[in-house]
Design a protein around this motif. Structure first.
Motif, PDB file in Angstrom:
ATOM      1  N   VAL A 246      -5.028   7.486  -0.243  1.00  0.00           N
ATOM      2  CA  VAL A 246      -4.028   6.571  -1.279  1.00  0.00           C
ATOM      3  C   VAL A 246      -3.514   8.308  -1.463  1.00  0.00           C
ATOM      4  O   VAL A 246      -1.986   7.901  -1.853  1.00  0.00           O
ATOM      5  CB  VAL A 246      -4.503   5.367  -3.041  1.00  0.00           C
ATOM      6  N   GLU A 247      -4.052   8.991  -0.815  1.00  0.00           N
ATOM      7  CA  GLU A 247      -3.331  10.341  -1.549  1.00  0.00           C
ATOM      8  C   GLU A 247      -3.472  11.828  -0.618  1.00  0.00           C
ATOM      9  O   GLU A 247      -4.994  10.910  -0.286  1.00  0.00           O
ATOM     10  CB  GLU A 247      -3.938  10.279  -3.683  1.00  0.00           C
TER      11      GLU A 247
ATOM     12  N   THR B 217      -9.531   8.182  -1.831  1.00  0.00           N
ATOM     13  CA  THR B 217      -9.803   7.044  -1.259  1.00  0.00           C
ATOM     14  C   THR B 217      -9.233   5.517  -2.554  1.00  0.00           C
ATOM     15  O   THR B 217      -9.480   6.487  -3.515  1.00  0.00           O
ATOM     16  CB  THR B 217     -11.328   6.485  -0.913  1.00  0.00           C
ATOM     17  N   LEU B 218      -8.132   4.711  -2.863  1.00  0.00           N
ATOM     18  CA  LEU B 218      -8.171   3.960  -3.440  1.00  0.00           C
ATOM     19  C   LEU B 218      -9.821   3.679  -4.463  1.00  0.00           C
ATOM     20  O   LEU B 218     -10.367   3.593  -4.256  1.00  0.00           O
ATOM     21  CB  LEU B 218      -8.351   2.920  -2.935  1.00  0.00           C
TER      22      LEU B 218
ATOM     23  N   TRP C  14       0.781  -0.906  -0.110  1.00  0.00           N
ATOM     24  CA  TRP C  14      -0.008   0.012   0.016  1.00  0.00           C
ATOM     25  C   TRP C  14       1.080   1.199   0.195  1.00  0.00           C
ATOM     26  O   TRP C  14       1.615   1.024   0.462  1.00  0.00           O
ATOM     27  CB  TRP C  14      -1.078  -0.110   1.271  1.00  0.00           C
ATOM     28  N   GLU C  15       0.904   2.066  -0.808  1.00  0.00           N
ATOM     29  CA  GLU C  15       1.418   2.922  -1.146  1.00  0.00           C
ATOM     30  C   GLU C  15       0.333   4.815  -0.511  1.00  0.00           C
ATOM     31  O   GLU C  15      -0.550   4.082  -1.116  1.00  0.00           O
ATOM     32  CB  GLU C  15       2.345   3.066  -2.610  1.00  0.00           C
TER      33      GLU C  15
ATOM     34  N   LEU D 108       3.352   1.287   3.447  1.00  0.00           N
ATOM     35  CA  LEU D 108       2.187   0.752   4.934  1.00  0.00           C
ATOM     36  C   LEU D 108       3.061   0.614   5.731  1.00  0.00           C
ATOM     37  O   LEU D 108       3.417   0.645   6.973  1.00  0.00           O
ATOM     38  CB  LEU D 108       1.997  -1.049   3.983  1.00  0.00           C
ATOM     39  N   GLU D 109       4.129   0.548   5.637  1.00  0.00           N
ATOM     40  CA  GLU D 109       5.184   0.075   6.549  1.00  0.00           C
ATOM     41  C   GLU D 109       5.610   1.082   7.667  1.00  0.00           C
ATOM     42  O   GLU D 109       5.730   1.100   8.886  1.00  0.00           O
ATOM     43  CB  GLU D 109       6.615  -0.521   6.023  1.00  0.00           C
ATOM     44  N   ASP D 110       6.149   1.889   6.917  1.00  0.00           N
ATOM     45  CA  ASP D 110       5.864   3.662   7.280  1.00  0.00           C
ATOM     46  C   ASP D 110       5.305   3.463   7.797  1.00  0.00           C
ATOM     47  O   ASP D 110       5.346   4.463   9.511  1.00  0.00           O
ATOM     48  CB  ASP D 110       6.062   4.515   6.511  1.00  0.00           C
ATOM     49  N   VAL D 111       3.909   3.894   7.931  1.00  0.00           N
ATOM     50  CA  VAL D 111       2.987   4.509   7.899  1.00  0.00           C
ATOM     51  C   VAL D 111       2.863   3.344   9.462  1.00  0.00           C
ATOM     52  O   VAL D 111       2.555   4.101  10.580  1.00  0.00           O
ATOM     53  CB  VAL D 111       1.760   4.360   7.061  1.00  0.00           C
ATOM     54  N   LEU D 112       2.725   2.194   9.412  1.00  0.00           N
ATOM     55  CA  LEU D 112       2.739   0.873  10.725  1.00  0.00           C
ATOM     56  C   LEU D 112       3.724   1.608  12.020  1.00  0.00           C
ATOM     57  O   LEU D 112       3.889   1.655  12.781  1.00  0.00           O
ATOM     58  CB  LEU D 112       1.864   0.066  10.929  1.00  0.00           C
TER      59      LEU D 112
END
Lengths: 327, 236
Positions: free
Chosen positions: A248-249, A177-178, A108-109, A124-128
């Motif tokens: 997503v944006e 949203t996506l 997810w970006e 996603l990893e950066d967010v979590l």
């Protein structure tokens, strides 16, 4: 539990003093395992959409006597995750839980751009792992006159924005949203009149308010897809549709962004969409709400509060504004 | 007695037209009476129970508390849907009865009463869950939410239609009964406006019901005009 229906049985009960009721997650996890096992037996060789495994999150609990911790009874996990509006998957409240698992959320970006000094992409990893996660127990008021109380997990939107350094001329934030037709059956409906992707927006000072939460989880775990995985917005003093899902944006802009519902029916949905019992709506009474779970003989109707009870924190943002005009 | 709407009803020639139909329909009645009365009443009971099934399903769901966290919304939605479905059925009964399914005509009254029944349930759920039986809030809803006003008007029209559906009243009313019951179309149109007004982002359902009602209504109009031109042809 005083106001909750005594006959309510189909959802696990939660003691309101328990902030993170592990039993609920365990039950759900067991249910999912059982469902997966059953599906495996009956549908050999068939690809069955499985609810994805939700991850445990580590977070700081909300402190008592703060606006970050609503004192009302929590809406049970099952209710909060089976009764949703997520029109990308259908317009019925039960559509998201049935169809949202078709959505891929990993990888997810999130693209962050517009009027910022350091545009970039969040993974996603950066967010979590890149933000200190906190629990926030907020009232959630849908414009359809129902409400919940949900323990969200996330971090202030301001923390995210700071990393990308908004420019001084940036006055608004736009979210998208996506939009992936192949995975979102609601977006393929011929009779839907929404212009996808779903869009929302905030004024910069609203975005920077400490209540405004970038949300990655609820009930101690990552968000299930129907709740807007993997990243959504929660602005507790605004109607539910402002709380855009599966983002997503994110763009910083100098003019008020177009938002989906306002675009569709400007006489019904404003840009601000602040919870306000004084501002009437042509579809639903905004003076009252059904606090879910509700039942036929115990509807659990409560009076709606101005700014959903967060007036002390946010009323100042709208000083001098005619709230009936800027609804 | 299969009735159909005569748009020009009330004048002499239209009454003559009706008289002809009544003769035709008594033939139909004779034909269908050939079945044993037991068989007929068994079918009637079966149809009655079938129409009651959606209600029984809802009662069961409420009793077992299996309608999810917001039963109000579900109950409003489902009872409203059944009002629309029974409206379609009741309006279909006459055209079908005139085109090869004469027996359907005798279920028209029952279907019409089921429209009223589900509309009343719809209203009761609204009163219980949405306004908490408050007259003040009812007035507010009617004043501020036009779709509520439209739906409520449709229900009000159903009241005299329901009451006058009793056989004895119907006989006493004579041809006025037929005129009064043309209001079924007004109910259908109001119901449709109510539904359309409630569509938030997807007008699919409203489009389907709208199409069905337009077809059914134009069929009636066509028949009425057809009759008129026949009468004119005879006169000249």
């Amino acid at each position: 539990m005083s106001r909750r229906s005594k006959t309510w049985q189909s959802y696990p009960r939660i003691d309101s003093s328990e902030i993170t009721p592990e039993s609920v997650w365990l039950n759900r996890r067991n249910l999912m395992k059982a469902a997966a096992a059953g599906a495996g037996l009956t549908a050999v060789g068939e690809a069955v959409a499985q609810p994805k495994a939700l991850k445990d999150l580590s977070f700081t609990e909300a402190s008592d006597d703060t606006p970050f911790k609503a004192t009302e009874d929590l809406t049970p996990y099952e209710a909060a995750t089976t009764y949703n509006n997520f029109y990308e998957f259908g317009t019925d409240k039960s559509d998201p839980v049935r169809h949202a698992d078709a959505m891929t959320t990993d990888p997810w970006e999130v693209k962050v751009g517009g009027l910022v000094n350091k545009p970039g992409t969040l993974h996603l990893e950066d967010v979590l792992s890149g933000f200190d996660l906190e629990e926030r127990i907020y009232r959630f008021r849908c414009v359809e006159a129902w409400s919940m109380v949900v323990p969200w997990i996330g971090f202030p939107l301001s923390k995210l924005l700071e990393r990308f350094e908004p420019k001084a001329e940036g006055k608004f934030i736009e979210f998208k949203t996506l939009y992936r037709r192949s995975e979102m059956r609601g977006t393929r409906s011929f009779t839907s009149i929404i212009d996808w992707p779903y869009r929302e927006g905030l004024r910069m000072d609203e975005a920077m308010n400490p209540l405004t939460l970038m949300t990655v989880g609820l009930y101690g775990k990552t968000l299930p897809n129907q709740s807007g995985a993997p990243l959504r917005l929660i602005v507790p003093w605004k109607y539910g549709f402002k709380n855009i899902k599966s983002i997503v944006e994110i763009n910083v802009t100098d003019r008020q962004p177009k938002t989906s519902w306002q675009d569709l029916a400007p006489q019904e949905y404003g840009f601000y969409a602040n919870v306000n019992p004084e501002v009437s709506h042509p579809r639903w009474s905004q003076a009252w709400e059904r606090r879910l779970p509700s039942s036929l003989f115990n509807p659990n109707r409560v009076r709606t509060q101005i700014f959903n009870g967060y007036a002390e924190q946010v009323a100042g943002l709208y000083k001098g504004m005619d709230l009936a005009r800027f609804y | 007695m299969p009735a159909f709407i005569d748009v020009n009803g009330g004048n002499k020639s239209a009454v003559d037209g009706n008289a002809k139909t009544d003769k035709a329909s008594s033939k139909i009645t004779k034909l269908s009476v050939n079945r044993s009365p037991n068989w007929n009443s068994a079918i009637r009971v079966a149809v009655f129970l079938a129409c009651l099934l959606p209600f029984m399903t809802l009662v069961e769901a409420v009793a077992t508390n299996s309608l999810g966290p917001d039963p109000a919304e579900h109950l409003m939605h489902v009872t409203g849907e059944w009002v629309m479905r029974f409206l379609v059925l009741v309006l279909l009964a006459t055209p079908l009865a005139r085109n090869g399914w004469p027996r359907l005509a005798r279920y028209r009254r029952m279907l019409g009463l089921y429209v009223w029944f589900y509309a009343t349930l719809h209203l009761l759920v609204f009163a219980q869950v949405y306004i908490g039986w408050s007259g003040e809030q009812l007035i507010e809803e009617l004043a501020e939410r036009p779709y509520v006003l439209v739906g409520f008007s449709a229900w009000l029209i159903l009241v005299p239609l329901g009451i006058t559906s009793a056989h004895t009243i119907r006989k006493k009313m004579g041809r006025y009964w037929r005129q009064l019951h043309k209001l079924t179309y007004a109910v259908a149109i109001l119901g449709w406006v109510h539904l359309l007004w409630l569509s938030r982002s997807d007008v699919g359902e409203a489009v389907i019901y709208g199409t069905v009602f337009v077809i059914l209504l134009s069929y009636r109009v066509k028949i009425a005009f057809g009759k008129k031109s026949r009468i004119r042809a005879v006169a000249s």
